[in-house]
Design a protein around this motif. Structure first.
Motif, PDB file in Angstrom:
ATOM      1  N   LYS A 146       0.859  -1.182   0.000  1.00 32.74           N
ATOM      2  CA  LYS A 146       0.000   0.000   0.000  1.00 32.74           C
ATOM      3  C   LYS A 146       0.891   1.226   0.000  1.00 32.74           C
ATOM      4  CE  LYS A 146      -3.704   2.361   2.559  1.00 32.74           C
ATOM      5  NZ  LYS A 146      -4.562   2.324   3.774  1.00 32.74           N
ATOM      6  N   LEU A 147       0.524   2.235  -0.775  1.00 27.73           N
ATOM      7  CA  LEU A 147       1.278   3.491  -0.853  1.00 27.73           C
ATOM      8  C   LEU A 147       0.325   4.657  -0.671  1.00 27.73           C
ATOM      9  CD1 LEU A 147       3.685   5.350  -1.537  1.00 27.73           C
ATOM     10  CD2 LEU A 147       3.199   4.929  -3.965  1.00 27.73           C
ATOM     11  N   THR A 148       0.661   5.551   0.259  1.00 29.10           N
ATOM     12  CA  THR A 148      -0.136   6.754   0.499  1.00 29.10           C
ATOM     13  C   THR A 148       0.716   7.978   0.189  1.00 29.10           C
ATOM     14  OG1 THR A 148      -1.371   5.639   2.259  1.00 29.10           O
ATOM     15  CG2 THR A 148      -1.494   8.048   2.186  1.00 29.10           C
ATOM     16  N   VAL A 149       0.175   8.895  -0.600  1.00 24.24           N
ATOM     17  CA  VAL A 149       0.885  10.111  -0.985  1.00 24.24           C
ATOM     18  C   VAL A 149       0.119  11.318  -0.442  1.00 24.24           C
ATOM     19  CG1 VAL A 149       1.703  11.527  -2.902  1.00 24.24           C
ATOM     20  CG2 VAL A 149       1.762   9.027  -3.074  1.00 24.24           C
ATOM     21  N   GLU A 150       0.802  12.135   0.335  1.00 24.13           N
ATOM     22  CA  GLU A 150       0.222  13.373   0.862  1.00 24.13           C
ATOM     23  C   GLU A 150       1.237  14.488   0.646  1.00 24.13           C
ATOM     24  OE1 GLU A 150      -0.779  12.655   4.909  1.00 24.13           O
ATOM     25  OE2 GLU A 150      -2.508  11.384   4.439  1.00 24.13           O
ATOM     26  N   GLY A 151       1.080  15.227  -0.458  1.00 24.41           N
ATOM     27  CA  GLY A 151       2.061  16.240  -0.808  1.00 24.41           C
ATOM     28  C   GLY A 151       3.388  15.590  -1.138  1.00 24.41           C
ATOM     29  N   THR A 152       4.425  15.951  -0.383  1.00 23.73           N
ATOM     30  CA  THR A 152       5.748  15.344  -0.596  1.00 23.73           C
ATOM     31  C   THR A 152       5.990  14.163   0.342  1.00 23.73           C
ATOM     32  OG1 THR A 152       6.790  16.888   0.979  1.00 23.73           O
ATOM     33  CG2 THR A 152       6.703  17.558  -1.347  1.00 23.73           C
ATOM     34  N   ALA A 153       5.014  13.860   1.198  1.00 20.58           N
ATOM     35  CA  ALA A 153       5.165  12.771   2.166  1.00 20.58           C
ATOM     36  C   ALA A 153       4.662  11.446   1.587  1.00 20.58           C
ATOM     37  CB  ALA A 153       4.408  13.093   3.448  1.00 20.58           C
ATOM     38  N   LEU A 154       5.468  10.404   1.740  1.00 20.94           N
ATOM     39  CA  LEU A 154       5.122   9.072   1.260  1.00 20.94           C
ATOM     40  C   LEU A 154       5.103   8.099   2.438  1.00 20.94           C
ATOM     41  CD1 LEU A 154       7.595   8.869  -1.765  1.00 20.94           C
ATOM     42  CD2 LEU A 154       5.206   9.618  -1.835  1.00 20.94           C
ATOM     43  N   THR A 155       4.096   7.247   2.481  1.00 20.25           N
ATOM     44  CA  THR A 155       4.020   6.213   3.511  1.00 20.25           C
ATOM     45  C   THR A 155       3.633   4.904   2.838  1.00 20.25           C
ATOM     46  OG1 THR A 155       3.253   7.834   5.148  1.00 20.25           O
ATOM     47  CG2 THR A 155       2.997   5.500   5.698  1.00 20.25           C
ATOM     48  N   ILE A 156       4.345   3.844   3.159  1.00 25.20           N
ATOM     49  CA  ILE A 156       4.002   2.538   2.597  1.00 25.20           C
ATOM     50  C   ILE A 156       3.759   1.530   3.719  1.00 25.20           C
ATOM     51  CG2 ILE A 156       5.450   2.940   0.573  1.00 25.20           C
ATOM     52  CD1 ILE A 156       7.262   0.609   1.728  1.00 25.20           C
ATOM     53  N   GLU A 157       3.012   0.496   3.372  1.00 23.34           N
ATOM     54  CA  GLU A 157       2.940  -0.705   4.189  1.00 23.34           C
ATOM     55  C   GLU A 157       3.823  -1.724   3.495  1.00 23.34           C
ATOM     56  OE1 GLU A 157      -1.055  -2.005   4.735  1.00 23.34           O
ATOM     57  OE2 GLU A 157      -1.677  -0.213   5.825  1.00 23.34           O
ATOM     58  N   ARG A 158       4.962  -2.020   4.109  1.00 22.32           N
ATOM     59  CA  ARG A 158       5.902  -2.971   3.523  1.00 22.32           C
ATOM     60  C   ARG A 158       5.474  -4.389   3.869  1.00 22.32           C
ATOM     61  NH1 ARG A 158      11.561  -1.847   5.354  1.00 22.32           N
ATOM     62  NH2 ARG A 158      11.806  -0.662   3.422  1.00 22.32           N
ATOM     63  N   GLN A 159       5.209  -5.167   2.850  1.00 29.81           N
ATOM     64  CA  GLN A 159       4.736  -6.534   3.046  1.00 29.81           C
ATOM     65  C   GLN A 159       5.843  -7.421   3.586  1.00 29.81           C
ATOM     66  OE1 GLN A 159       2.158  -8.059  -0.079  1.00 29.81           O
ATOM     67  NE2 GLN A 159       3.337  -9.952  -0.103  1.00 29.81           N
ATOM     68  N   THR A 160       5.543  -8.183   4.642  1.00 31.36           N
ATOM     69  CA  THR A 160       6.483  -9.131   5.219  1.00 31.36           C
ATOM     70  C   THR A 160       5.779 -10.476   5.414  1.00 31.36           C
ATOM     71  OG1 THR A 160       5.955  -8.692   7.551  1.00 31.36           O
ATOM     72  CG2 THR A 160       7.565  -7.222   6.496  1.00 31.36           C
ATOM     73  N   ASP A 161       6.544 -11.500   5.769  1.00 36.09           N
ATOM     74  CA  ASP A 161       5.957 -12.816   6.013  1.00 36.09           C
ATOM     75  C   ASP A 161       5.041 -12.804   7.230  1.00 36.09           C
ATOM     76  OD1 ASP A 161       7.296 -13.872   3.853  1.00 36.09           O
ATOM     77  OD2 ASP A 161       9.000 -14.579   5.038  1.00 36.09           O
ATOM     78  N   GLU A 162       5.304 -11.885   8.161  1.00 38.80           N
ATOM     79  CA  GLU A 162       4.525 -11.839   9.398  1.00 38.80           C
ATOM     80  C   GLU A 162       3.368 -10.844   9.338  1.00 38.80           C
ATOM     81  OE1 GLU A 162       7.948 -11.390   9.396  1.00 38.80           O
ATOM     82  OE2 GLU A 162       8.291 -13.521   9.785  1.00 38.80           O
ATOM     83  N   GLY A 163       3.341  -9.990   8.325  1.00 37.76           N
ATOM     84  CA  GLY A 163       2.314  -8.948   8.247  1.00 37.76           C
ATOM     85  C   GLY A 163       2.817  -7.784   7.414  1.00 37.76           C
ATOM     86  N   TYR A 164       2.964  -6.613   8.063  1.00 35.71           N
ATOM     87  CA  TYR A 164       3.511  -5.474   7.340  1.00 35.71           C
ATOM     88  C   TYR A 164       4.178  -4.499   8.298  1.00 35.71           C
ATOM     89  CZ  TYR A 164      -0.554  -2.664   8.833  1.00 35.71           C
ATOM     90  OH  TYR A 164      -1.505  -2.000   9.577  1.00 35.71           O
ATOM     91  N   GLU A 165       5.086  -3.693   7.735  1.00 35.76           N
ATOM     92  CA  GLU A 165       5.762  -2.620   8.461  1.00 35.76           C
ATOM     93  C   GLU A 165       5.356  -1.295   7.825  1.00 35.76           C
ATOM     94  OE1 GLU A 165       9.879  -5.223   9.158  1.00 35.76           O
ATOM     95  OE2 GLU A 165       9.751  -3.711   7.578  1.00 35.76           O
ATOM     96  N   VAL A 166       5.247  -0.244   8.620  1.00 34.12           N
ATOM     97  CA  VAL A 166       4.938   1.086   8.103  1.00 34.12           C
ATOM     98  C   VAL A 166       6.246   1.863   7.961  1.00 34.12           C
ATOM     99  CG1 VAL A 166       3.726   3.263   8.510  1.00 34.12           C
ATOM    100  CG2 VAL A 166       2.646   1.097   9.146  1.00 34.12           C
ATOM    101  N   VAL A 167       6.521   2.330   6.748  1.00 32.64           N
ATOM    102  CA  VAL A 167       7.762   3.047   6.464  1.00 32.64           C
ATOM    103  C   VAL A 167       7.413   4.361   5.767  1.00 32.64           C
ATOM    104  CG1 VAL A 167      10.044   2.918   5.413  1.00 32.64           C
ATOM    105  CG2 VAL A 167       8.889   0.816   6.121  1.00 32.64           C
TER     106      VAL A 167
END
Length: 259
Positions: A146-167
Motif C-alpha cells: 500500500k502506498l499513500t501520498v500526501e504532498g511530498t510525504a510518502l508512507t508505505i505498508e511494507r509486506q512481510t511474512d509476518e504482516g507489514y511494516e509502516v515506512v
C-alpha cells in the motif's frame, strides 16, 4: 507530481525459457517477451496517483529494440510518454551496471517519485530499487502493498511474512511494489490507439555519458560460467506396506536427509 515507472521486458514466465549457448545470457530472441508482471502493478499505482494528484507519468525502459513492444503496451494503459535506453553495448549487463545506466537516465527526468516492481521474473534479485536509491541519494521504500501520498510525504505498508511494516519518507524517493497493491487496468481500444502517438525518446550510452566498457559483458561484475538443462523427472519409489510401511518411509526420508 513527476512520476517515472521502470518497466522491463522479460520472457513470458508461462513459456519455456532458455539461455544462449554463446554467452549464457537469457535467450530473448526465442522467447515470447512481455512486460514484467510486477511492473504492471507499478504502472497502475502511478496512474492512480496521477489521477488523484495530477502530474505526468513517464515509462523508462532499458532493453533491446524488441522492448519497444512492451513500451507501447505500457503506454496503452495510460502513461504520457516513454524513454527507451537502447544501445547494443548493453547486452550482458549485470545488475550493478544496469543500475548505473538507469540512474543516469533518471537523472535526466527529474522524477519526484520512481515506481517499479519488487522483482523481475527473469532475475528475481530484488536489488534494483536499493541500488538506484544509493546511486541517486534518495530514499528507498521497498516491497509496498500500500502506498499513500500526501504532498511530498510518502508512507508505505511494507509486506512481510509476518504482516507489514509502516515506512515513511519524503520525495524524491523510489518505491517498489508487490502484486498485492492493486489490480492493473486493461488497456482500452482508445488507449491502444492513443499509445501509437505518444512520444518515445531513445537514449544511447553516449547520451547518458556512460562508457561502453562500464556495461555489458565487459563491465559485468558477475556472469553465468556454466549451464545445464534441468534433468528429466525420474520415476518415484513405491513402498508396499506389509506391516513395515512406516519404517520404510522413515528410512527413505532419513536417506534423503529430511529427518
Amino acid at each position: 507530481m513527476n512520476i517515472v515507472v521502470l518497466v522491463k521486458q522479460v520472457p513470458d514466465s508461462s513459456a519455456e525459457r532458455s539461455l544462449r549457448a554463446d554467452d549464457n545470457t537469457v535467450d530473448r530472441g526465442s522467447a515470447s517477451n512481455v512486460i514484467n508482471e510486477m511492473d504492471e502493478y507499478a504502472i497502475e499505482e502511478a496512474l492512480r496517483i496521477q489521477e488523484a494528484h495530477g502530474g505526468e507519468v513517464t515509462i523508462l525502459t532499458m532493453g533491446p529494440a524488441s522492448a519497444s513492444e512492451s513500451i507501447r503496451k505500457a503506454l496503452s494503459m495510460g502513461p504520457d510518454r516513454a524513454v527507451h535506453v537502447l544501445d547494443d553495448a548493453l547486452h550482458g549487463s549485470c545488475a550493478l551496471s544496469t543500475s548505473k545506466v538507469l540512474a543516469a537516465a533518471l537523472g535526466t527526468l527529474s522524477a519526484d517519485l520512481v515506481l517499479c516492481g519488487a522483482e523481475s521474473t527473469d532475475g528475481r534479485v530484488q536489488v534494483m530499487p536499493h541500488m538506484l536509491a544509493e546511486r541517486m541519494g534518495v530514499a528507498a521504500l521497498t516491497g509496498a502493498r500500500k502506498l499513500t501520498v500526501e504532498g511530498t510525504a510518502l508512507t508505505i505498508e511494507r509486506q512481510t511474512d509476518e504482516g507489514y511494516e509502516v515506512v515513511a519518507a519524503t520525495t524524491p524517493a523510489i518505491v517498489s511494489v508487490w502484486d498485492t497493491i492493486n489490480e492493473p487496468r486493461y488497456p482500452s481500444f482508445k488507449g491502444i490507439m492513443a499509445a501509437k502517438k505518444k512520444p518515445v525518446q531513445t537514449l544511447s550510452l553516449a547520451d547518458l555519458g556512460v562508457a561502453a566498457s562500464e556495461v555489458g559483458a565487459e563491465g559485468a561484475s558477475s556472469a553465468v560460467v556454466e549451464q545445464h538443462k534441468r534433468p528429466p523427472r525420474a520415476g518415484g519409489q513405491k513402498i508396499n506396506d506389509e506391516g513395515d510401511g512406516g519404517a520404510k518411509l522413515v528410512e527413505f526420508l532419513a536417506s534423503e536427509k529430511f529427518v
